[in-house]
Write an enzyme that holds these catalytic residues in place. Structure first.
Site, PDB file in Angstrom:
ATOM      1  CE  LYS A  71      52.561   1.839  57.295  1.00 40.94           C
ATOM      2  NZ  LYS A  71      52.559   2.189  55.858  1.00 40.94           N
ATOM      3  CB  SER A  99      49.812   4.897  55.888  1.00 40.54           C
ATOM      4  OG  SER A  99      50.591   3.872  55.263  1.00 40.54           O
ATOM      5  CB  SER A 102      52.508   4.840  52.859  1.00 41.82           C
ATOM      6  OG  SER A 102      51.132   5.045  52.623  1.00 41.82           O
TER       7      SER A 102
END
Length: 455
Positions: free
Chosen positions: A81, A158, A182
């Protein structure tokens, strides 16, 4: 090339490397080529780290040839990420406001994985500053859900690009973060396993924060065995033995209440079938209310003093003010809500959260895991929400509702694929456990996974 495909599990790849039936170099080139071909507009990978990946794959290939592999996942290509610092590569938390931010050192988790031999393919797209459960990011790219080729649906956030990199076969495992869901939300909506670790189990050093109190790091994986292996990689611990567990004698709690309310019809049907399979496999399922879940939900979303929002505001308000035109308005508005939070109200909320947590832990003592839908709804179309407004915030609230509970209570949790809704979109079943019980949770989750596949 015939020994593996884009869907081969991470541990299977590691075994192929161990036996000399595949090489990390060839596998890495395979995934880099897929990423170039299938993600030309960089909606999944914000940036690839080709030179690093090839150097790491070459070193892993050499170790495998000499019998010096460091970990079962040595040589396995992973995505990261875009909030894990990577030396010499832009790390921007999905925001144009940080597009020139180039760290000089790797995040501790990335450094650990690299020392163990994992290959870093690149940095995946995400919601700006990790502040949404939907995964929409018009500024830097929104990857579409992997299970609807006709309608572009939200991927979940996310860790949106993390999930899609794995679901689309552009990585073998993905590393994300989970502050309110997330990791688990995009895992649930894309047919993956997502592990939310207890705060503190995996170090956050070198990871751009949203809310340090609630931020956690966890893997997205094809199955529970891969999730366990990735957890050991991130945690710096020995690989976990999760095989051999059975559901006979395991007690699950169905709490009802807010966590099981307002479910989409297809979600409810899939989870009902999943629970029947667990019963058939010998699990004991107890049904009684857990009012603490409703109370923590009300506390987190009731419009009072949110520590998560306060910490996000303290860390990012100046950046957002200076770059307002570059920020997606729903993210800007959520962060700026922290300006109105008063210290006294925040301390009162903290005390209330602690009190609810202690009652929850007492009420679930002796329970192996609490069962909840990971997400109550099917992922909506991106086009209906991208403009923001009331529909966006309603959908975001529903996406995050169940997963946020575990962060607020300081628990660990795992989302497992549990079937499909009426649109053919995966549905996630969440197992929620006490803090610092990841090893036992993973072992139980492996038994649940088998029951769901065999039932």
């Amino acid at each position: 090339m015939a020994n593996f495909t884009e869907k081969t599990t991470a541990l299977t790849l590691g075994s192929l490397f161990e036996r000399g039936d595949a090489s990390p170099r060839d596998v890495t080139e395979f995934f880099l080529a897929r990423a170039e071909a299938l993600d030309p507009d960089r909606r999944i990978y914000a940036r690839l780290t080709e030179a690093r990946a090839r150097a790491e794959a070459d070193a892993a290939t050499d170790r495998a040839r000499r019998g010096l592999r460091r970990h079962p996942l040595d040589g396995v290509p992973l995505s990261w990420k875009d909030l894990f610092d990577s030396a010499g590569t832009v790390t921007a938390a999905g925001s144009l406001s940080l597009k020139n931010r180039v760290p000089t050192h790797d995040a501790e988790t990335l450094a650990r994985a690299t020392r163990a031999g994992a290959v870093c393919l690149g940095k995946t797209t995400m919601t700006e500053f990790a502040f949404s459960g939907l995964g929409i990011n018009p500024k830097c790219g929104t990857p579409a859900n992997a299970f609807d080729e006709g309608i572009e649906r939200v991927p979940g956030g996310s860790s949106s690009g993390a999930a899609i990199s794995l679901a689309r076969g552009l990585a073998t495992g993905a590393i994300g973060t989970d502050t309110g869901g997330s990791v688990r939300i995009p895992a649930a909506w894309n047919g993956l396993v997502g592990l939310k670790t207890t705060a503190g189990r995996v170090p956050l050093t070198g990871t751009l924060p949203l809310s340090p109190t609630f931020d956690t790091i966890g893997p997205l994986a094809r199955d529970v065995a891969d999730a366990a292996a990735l957890f050991s990689l991130l945690n710096g611990s020995k690989p976990i033995d999760i095989e051999g567990g059975q559901l006979k004698g395991v007690t699950f709690l169905l709490p009802g209440g807010v966590a099981w309310s307002e479910l989409g019809e297809g979600v409810a049907t899939a989870l009902d079938q999943a629970i029947r399979k667990l019963l058939h496999a010998g699990a004991r399922i107890v049904e009684h209310k857990l009012p603490e879940l409703d109370e923590i939900d009300a506390l987190a979303w009731g419009g009072g003093a949110s520590r998560l929002v306060a910490e996000a505001y303290a860390r990012w308000a100046d950046t957002l003010h200076a770059n307002k035109d570059d920020i997606y308005p729903p993210v800007f508005d959520r962060v700026m809500a922290g300006a109105d939070i008063k210290a006294g109200d925040l301390l009162n909320t903290d005390a209330r959260r602690h009190e609810i947590t202690q009652r929850y832990l007492a009420a679930t003592a002796g329970i192996d895991a609490v069962l909840m839908p990971t997400v109550a709804i099917t992922p909506p179309p991106i086009s209906k929400l991208e403009a923001g407004g009331p529909e966006y915030f309603k959908a975001n609230r529903m996406a995050l509702r169940n997963t946020t509970i575990g962060n607020q209570l300081g628990l660990c949790a795992i989302s497992l694929p549990a079937g499909y809704d009426e649109h053919g979109i995966p549905v996630g079943l969440m197992l929620q456990s006490h803090p610092h019980t990841e090893e036992r949770l993973l072992r139980i989750a492996r038994a649940v996974e088998k029951a769901l596949h065999e039932g």
